[in-house]
Structures are given as structure tokens and as C-alpha cells.
Scaffold this active site. Sequence first.
Site, PDB file in Angstrom:
ATOM      1  N   ARG A   1       0.830  -0.976   0.115  1.00  0.00           N
ATOM      2  CA  ARG A   1      -0.026  -0.208   0.283  1.00  0.00           C
ATOM      3  C   ARG A   1       1.031   1.082   0.195  1.00  0.00           C
ATOM      4  NH1 ARG A   1      -2.625  -1.546   3.673  1.00  0.00           N
ATOM      5  NH2 ARG A   1      -1.807   0.038   5.683  1.00  0.00           N
ATOM      6  N   SER A  12      -8.693  -0.314  -0.796  1.00  0.00           N
ATOM      7  CA  SER A  12      -9.433  -0.392   0.775  1.00  0.00           C
ATOM      8  C   SER A  12     -10.093   0.740   0.865  1.00  0.00           C
ATOM      9  CB  SER A  12      -9.289  -1.197   2.058  1.00  0.00           C
ATOM     10  OG  SER A  12     -10.161  -1.751   2.980  1.00  0.00           O
ATOM     11  N   HIS A  13     -10.095   1.683   2.420  1.00  0.00           N
ATOM     12  CA  HIS A  13     -10.951   2.656   2.833  1.00  0.00           C
ATOM     13  C   HIS A  13      -9.873   3.784   2.230  1.00  0.00           C
ATOM     14  CE1 HIS A  13      -8.491   0.804   6.346  1.00  0.00           C
ATOM     15  NE2 HIS A  13      -8.207   1.702   6.361  1.00  0.00           N
ATOM     16  N   LYS A  56      -3.692  -6.567  -2.592  1.00  0.00           N
ATOM     17  CA  LYS A  56      -4.159  -7.102  -1.695  1.00  0.00           C
ATOM     18  C   LYS A  56      -3.687  -9.275  -2.209  1.00  0.00           C
ATOM     19  CE  LYS A  56      -7.514  -5.422   1.849  1.00  0.00           C
ATOM     20  NZ  LYS A  56      -8.578  -5.047   1.827  1.00  0.00           N
ATOM     21  N   ASP A 102     -17.389   0.059   2.657  1.00  0.00           N
ATOM     22  CA  ASP A 102     -16.145   0.497   2.566  1.00  0.00           C
ATOM     23  C   ASP A 102     -15.377   0.383   1.262  1.00  0.00           C
ATOM     24  OD1 ASP A 102     -15.299  -1.830   2.403  1.00  0.00           O
ATOM     25  OD2 ASP A 102     -12.850  -1.997   3.673  1.00  0.00           O
ATOM     26  N   ASP A 157     -13.610  -1.105  -1.227  1.00  0.00           N
ATOM     27  CA  ASP A 157     -13.754  -2.851  -1.714  1.00  0.00           C
ATOM     28  C   ASP A 157     -14.581  -3.785  -1.180  1.00  0.00           C
ATOM     29  OD1 ASP A 157     -12.119  -2.848   0.743  1.00  0.00           O
ATOM     30  OD2 ASP A 157     -10.614  -4.856   0.129  1.00  0.00           O
ATOM     31  N   ASP A 178     -14.855  -5.126   1.016  1.00  0.00           N
ATOM     32  CA  ASP A 178     -15.000  -6.364   2.183  1.00  0.00           C
ATOM     33  C   ASP A 178     -15.385  -6.096   4.403  1.00  0.00           C
ATOM     34  OD1 ASP A 178     -12.682  -4.893   3.313  1.00  0.00           O
ATOM     35  OD2 ASP A 178     -11.466  -6.004   2.707  1.00  0.00           O
ATOM     36  N   ARG A 179     -15.831  -4.706   4.243  1.00  0.00           N
ATOM     37  CA  ARG A 179     -16.242  -4.176   5.406  1.00  0.00           C
ATOM     38  C   ARG A 179     -17.723  -4.133   5.493  1.00  0.00           C
ATOM     39  NH1 ARG A 179     -13.080  -0.266   8.601  1.00  0.00           N
ATOM     40  NH2 ARG A 179     -12.597   0.496   6.526  1.00  0.00           N
ATOM     41  N   HIS A 235     -15.065  -6.278  10.013  1.00  0.00           N
ATOM     42  CA  HIS A 235     -14.429  -7.749   8.926  1.00  0.00           C
ATOM     43  C   HIS A 235     -15.721  -8.772   9.628  1.00  0.00           C
ATOM     44  CE1 HIS A 235     -11.214  -6.610   6.477  1.00  0.00           C
ATOM     45  NE2 HIS A 235     -11.287  -4.918   7.773  1.00  0.00           N
TER      46      HIS A 235
END
Length: 365
Positions: free
Chosen positions: A20, A104-105, A114, A246, A248, A250-251, A333
Site C-alpha cells: 500500500r 480499500s478505505h 492484496k 468501505d 473495496d 469487504d467491510r 470484517h
Amino acid sequence: MADTLDPANLDAVFKAYDVRGLVPEQLDEELARATGRAFVRVIGADTVVVGHDMRPSSPGMAGAFADGATEAGADVVLIGLASTDQLYFASGHLGHPGVMFTASHNPAQYNGIKMCRAGATPIGRESGLAEIRDAVAAGAASAGSRQGSIDEHDVLEAYAAHLLTLAPVTGRRLKVVVDAGNGMAGYTAPAVFGRLGEQQVDLVPMYFELDGSFPNHEANPIEPDNLVDLQHRVLAEGADVGLAFDGDADRCFLVDERGRAVSPSTLTALIAARELAKEPGATVIHNLITSRSVPEIVTELGGRPVRTRVGHSYIKATMAETGAIFGGEHSGHFYFRDFWRADSGMLAALHALAALAETDRPLTT
């Protein structure tokens, strides 16, 4: 512009669980291509699944990674636009290691990578990421014994169908406001909720336009300020529930019918109860900062609560060791054994909707 392959930069961008950094100062297509070559060498992959989010730099970097991977002799399956849990689905469904380009966020100026092994098994610093970084630094650039191929494969509909086999939603019709934050839920939510149909869900979309500049608010729903628009809309619409994802996707975070944020620990307990009803006595994982009510409820329901460190690689490893059916983190998550132990914001959302649709009571009760 900084040399993204400089060892000091590599140490900065290769984190504990992912890669990242700022684009293009720390992360660019050159680094993505080098990472593709190194990934294939270190993991020993003959085929790699690659997806990307809606950030402007993501398609180019995903393509560069694919070029590097094919140079090292692997075939690449490009799934195109995807949420991170959609990439995990592709890795598990197709049986190949996976790579997702997303930050992501994080704010718009960032991007990241990832990675996972086949079956969505996580790759972190202690499980291959440090070796990939070292291979990039050493210049793992020599050609493989063959030139790999690049093919495209759309898994969105298969992903949506699979989630609904794990958490079917039946019962009363729900009015649901979804704030995608201009992130990938704006792509996946229509596919998932479209399968439920208007007779099951009255969907009220917010910020579904894919826009990596995040013009409305940061796609980070753990911050209360980023839930304000959703809270107001839930009240204005008289909705049963609000969902916030978020960047991507995933949350997932919930807002109840009164416009109040629902603790991720509450959602962890709700999903744990549903999973334990399917498999009495099963193990449920929770992390150190989850509310004490989670292990208490799991115990009351006859399950076995196991506490672990914060972080997806620890959660997934503990799930594998204990055979846990489910795991939840206070960060939003949620991990599912039947989803290759991977985290999925959308699957967590479906569990919440399924529980709500089965009763005439509001979410607050």
C-alpha cells in the site's frame, strides 16, 4: 518521482498484510509488474486470478501485474472490476492464487495490492509477503520457461449466486438503503440484490457511481462522519436498515431504523447465532477488542468462543486451526468458513437482512 523499486520504498509499501502506498510516488505500474514476476516465483503459481477496484490507477496496475506474471510463465485470469471478497470468491471458486488491486478505505491518492494463495488463503509478511518483497528488490525479472497467457473471466453473477446460497433472504419485504461510498459495492450490490428481486428488497442506492476520487465522503464507514448521510437517508425513507460499505466492499456497517449506528460486535453476535443454529457447538472466533457480549452469547448458545489477535491473517489461521464456522472483528470484517474462511461485507449484510426478514420486529429489538 521516487524510484518505486528502491529498497527503502519497498520496505515502506510492503506492510504486514498487503502492499500500500501513494500513487505514483510509492506505487506505480513498474512496481506492479515487478511484483507480478516475484509473486509467481515465490508462490509457484501456474495461474493467477487478478481483480481491481474503481481507482483510476487500478486497471493499469492490474494489467502491469498480469504482464509481469506472464513473463514469469504463469497464466492470468483477469476478472476486471471486483470487490475484494469477489476476488476471494474467484480464488476459491477457480482454485488459483489471487491478487486484488485496491487501497480499500484509504483516500483517493493511495492504491495497494492484496494477495492470497489458492482457496483465498491469506498472504502476509510471515506467510510469503516478505519473500515477495525481497524478490522484487533482487530483480526477479528473468523470463520463465514459457510465456503465460491472459484471459478474461467475469465472475460477478457466480459470486452473487454463491453468496445467496450461504445466506438466503426470505420472509417480509425490506426497505434497505445502501451507501456504497462510490466504491465497489456500487458494482456488486446491484448484482446481489437484483437476484433477490424487488418483491424481497426495496433497494435505495446511495453513491453507487464508481468514482475513486470519493466525491461524497471517504469510503471508510468506521468513521462516524462517513455514516451521517446514510443515517439521514434511512430516516427520510423510513427504511428498515441501512448498509455502509468501505471502498473495496469487504467491510460492512449497519444503521438501524432509527438512524443509529449498530456496533460491529452486535452484528458479530447476530451472525454467530445464525451460524450456530446451523451447526450447534461450533467454534466462533472474535478478536481482542470485540465486546464481551460476543463470547457470552456464543457460550449461551452452546458454541465455543475463541479469542485471537487483531488482523485477518491471525483470524483466518485460527479459524483453520480450530475449524471455526465464523469469525468477527470489531473493525467490521466478518469471516466465514463456508466462504473459504475469507471476509465478506456483502455476506455479512445478507445475514443481517435474512435475520431481519424472518421477523416482524425492527432491528433495534
